[in-house]
Design a protein around this motif. Sequence first.
Motif, short mmCIF file in Angstrom:
data_model
loop_
_atom_site.label_atom_id
_atom_site.label_comp_id
_atom_site.label_asym_id
_atom_site.label_seq_id
_atom_site.Cartn_x
_atom_site.Cartn_y
_atom_site.Cartn_z
N PRO A 2 10.20 8.17 -1.07
CA PRO A 2 10.04 8.58 -2.48
C PRO A 2 8.90 9.59 -2.68
CG PRO A 2 9.37 6.28 -2.16
CD PRO A 2 10.02 6.72 -0.91
N TRP A 3 7.88 9.57 -1.78
CA TRP A 3 6.78 10.53 -1.91
C TRP A 3 7.30 11.97 -1.76
CZ3 TRP A 3 7.03 6.33 1.24
CH2 TRP A 3 7.54 6.55 2.52
N ARG A 4 8.47 12.11 -1.06
CA ARG A 4 9.07 13.43 -0.92
C ARG A 4 10.07 13.67 -2.05
NH1 ARG A 4 9.51 13.28 4.75
NH2 ARG A 4 11.53 12.27 4.48
N SER A 5 10.95 12.67 -2.25
CA SER A 5 12.04 12.90 -3.20
C SER A 5 11.53 13.01 -4.63
CB SER A 5 13.10 11.80 -3.09
OG SER A 5 12.53 10.55 -3.39
N VAL A 6 10.31 12.50 -4.87
CA VAL A 6 9.80 12.55 -6.24
C VAL A 6 9.72 14.00 -6.75
CG1 VAL A 6 7.32 12.60 -5.69
CG2 VAL A 6 8.11 11.47 -7.80
N LYS A 7 9.59 14.93 -5.79
CA LYS A 7 9.45 16.34 -6.20
C LYS A 7 10.80 16.93 -6.64
CE LYS A 7 5.70 16.72 -2.93
NZ LYS A 7 5.63 16.72 -1.48
N SER B 63 0.83 -1.22 0.00
CA SER B 63 0.00 0.00 0.00
C SER B 63 0.85 1.26 0.00
CB SER B 63 -0.94 0.06 1.20
OG SER B 63 -1.11 -1.17 1.79
N ARG B 64 2.11 1.14 0.43
CA ARG B 64 2.98 2.31 0.48
C ARG B 64 3.73 2.54 -0.84
NH1 ARG B 64 6.93 2.03 5.26
NH2 ARG B 64 7.01 4.27 4.99
N ILE C 2 -3.62 5.47 9.15
CA ILE C 2 -2.77 4.51 8.45
C ILE C 2 -3.59 3.23 8.30
CG2 ILE C 2 -0.64 3.14 8.64
CD1 ILE C 2 0.55 5.40 10.32
N PRO C 3 -3.62 2.44 7.25
CA PRO C 3 -2.73 2.58 6.10
C PRO C 3 -3.30 3.41 4.96
CG PRO C 3 -3.89 0.52 5.96
CD PRO C 3 -4.41 1.21 7.19
#
Length: 645
Positions: free
Chosen positions: A438-443, A368-369, A587-588
């Motif tokens: 990755p949800w942060r670094s994707v930016k 799910s993440r 969560i989740p």
Amino acid sequence: MAGKTYYITTPIYYVNDVPHIGHAYTTIAADVAARFKRLAGYDTLFLTGTDEHGVNIERVASQNGVSPQEWTDRIAAEFKNLWQFLNISNDDFIRTTESRHQRVAAGIFTHLFETGDIYQGRYEGWYCTSCESFYLESELGPDRTCPVHTGKKTEWTSEESYLFRLSKYQDWLLRYIKEHPSGIEPEARRNEVTSFVRGGLKDISVSRSTFSWGVPVPFDPRHVIYVWIDALTNYISALGYPDGERFRRYWPADVHLVGKEIVRFHAVYWPILLHAARIEVPKQTFAHGWLTFGGKRFSKSLGIVIDPAALAREIAAEAGTDVPIAVDALRYFLLREIPFGADGDFNKPALVHRFNADLANDYGNLLSRTVPQIERHFGGQIPSPAATKGSVSLLRETSASAANGLDAYITRLDFARALDGIWRLLGVANKYLDEEAPWRSVKTDRERAGTALYNTLEAVRIATILLSPWLPTATQRAWDQLGIGAPLSNQRLGDAQRWGALPAGTRVRPGAPIFPRIESKPVAAASAPAQTGGNAEVSAISIDEFRKLDIRIAEILEAKRVPNTDKLIEAKIDLGGEVRTIITGLIPQYQPEELVGKRIVVLANLEPRRVRGVDSHGMLLAAEWEGRVALLTVEKNAPKGARIT
Ligand code: ME8
């Protein structure tokens, strides 16, 4: 690995009553071993069945007003149904009332009579009808009760009987055990058997003439063959002994898996019988411990039973999931919680805990993440990893050691250690994902985010193959979400030993959480989504009552997971100048990282309360349906602090 065979058996269970969780325990363990050995490329045969003869069965059938055959047909069907329900992959199911079995039992008996190892005599002794076994006076409990079935009186039995020359083989067996120590495992059981044999073996009675429900002695039909001799031969009758192709291919068995109370039959009588008949002895009898409840053994005759099917249905209902997933959880729990070999107490809260912590959080959540992130940021296709982006070496190493260590653990039936290795991998994968975020670094660095998602999913792919023997349903669903074209059933251990085999470009297929958490009451109360379940009774309120609610727009400034909880997030929110902390159970459905910056709707004048040591003041409003949650957000960038009226 070509040409390697693996033959594993369970005891054949008595049909005096329906199966219970104790039977399921052995059968699930054998199933996991068999599934694993197939995965590892062994030509595997897994046998179970039912033990249908003896005075007990004759009695219980008559108490139920049916013939023994009708009774055994009915109960054998119950066992078969339960094994199907529990996803047991046995290759054969042997019943001792089948002619293919009776032929072999009778043939061996006649052969041993002809060679002089079986002879006619008289037998007297203390007999337990539940064990179908004689005991020495010195072995009995108080009031001459059975040493296995506490409180059950043994009966003095004296009858004309055929006897088997067990005593003649005492020295041979002691030598054999010494030379083949791994033939009886664990060690404590080997020591117990050795000291029993050293104590002196007496010839045993191998026929009965006081009842008729059994395999007739071919040359003296007044007698039937003793039920244990009849039963033990199932392990070769099912293979078509003496000249069946399966007998040539699979005998001697690799493991007879049994409960510890019947180790003597398997590790003393059976090898001697085989040796006397010039048949090879099985490689191993592994006697596991007892599953207990409140310290007492589950047992039909002791009246302590849990129906595994009812338990699985209960778990499924509590988790709001389907029964095959609950079955997976039960299969996992029984082999994770109790070191195989030792006794262990069954405890439902521990099962719920394992369901949530291990299966929902550590395994299910990894999907799910990641999968929704691939959908959101990479057009649903698993990106190619870039070697230079972040360090993947720990993940690779842990995955190699989980995959490479497994065969040896399963050969030793050390399920808990095998699972420990896989859980280390899941732990490292979760940590890697947290760190890479990755949800942060994707930016800022798309390549790095893509690499992190690839590597995490590669760990999921490997864990999914490795877990498939324990979790046949859940791993199939995880595999479907990964979207890999080659079916899971075609995967072999070697595929899990190769890092990087996940094809980049694979189209993921996001799905529902595989293990939806089981919410125990206290955690549900601490979680904040608005309780607007479809079934809740909603009564009309006046406009004045509504005005009492201080509902306002807020922005989430920070969010982090509350340590040692599975669901809770601690969020700092800005209500237009006023910053508050709210604990919320999201969560989740949501990860803390993705909440930051969201403009949401808050019930601001809810009484503050303390949740897990933190003051929570207010409630984030969310819709909840079918176990899913969606936060309420606002249009037109309504300013922080704006009231809903
Ligand atoms: O003994 N904990 O059949 P049976 C763990 N027909 N395992 C348990 C258990 C418990 N509480 N209760 C049962 C017989 N078992 C003979 C076997 S083989 C040639 C003949 C499991 O119906 C365990 O494997 O009494 C135990 O040995 C077996 O069921 C006994 O089943």
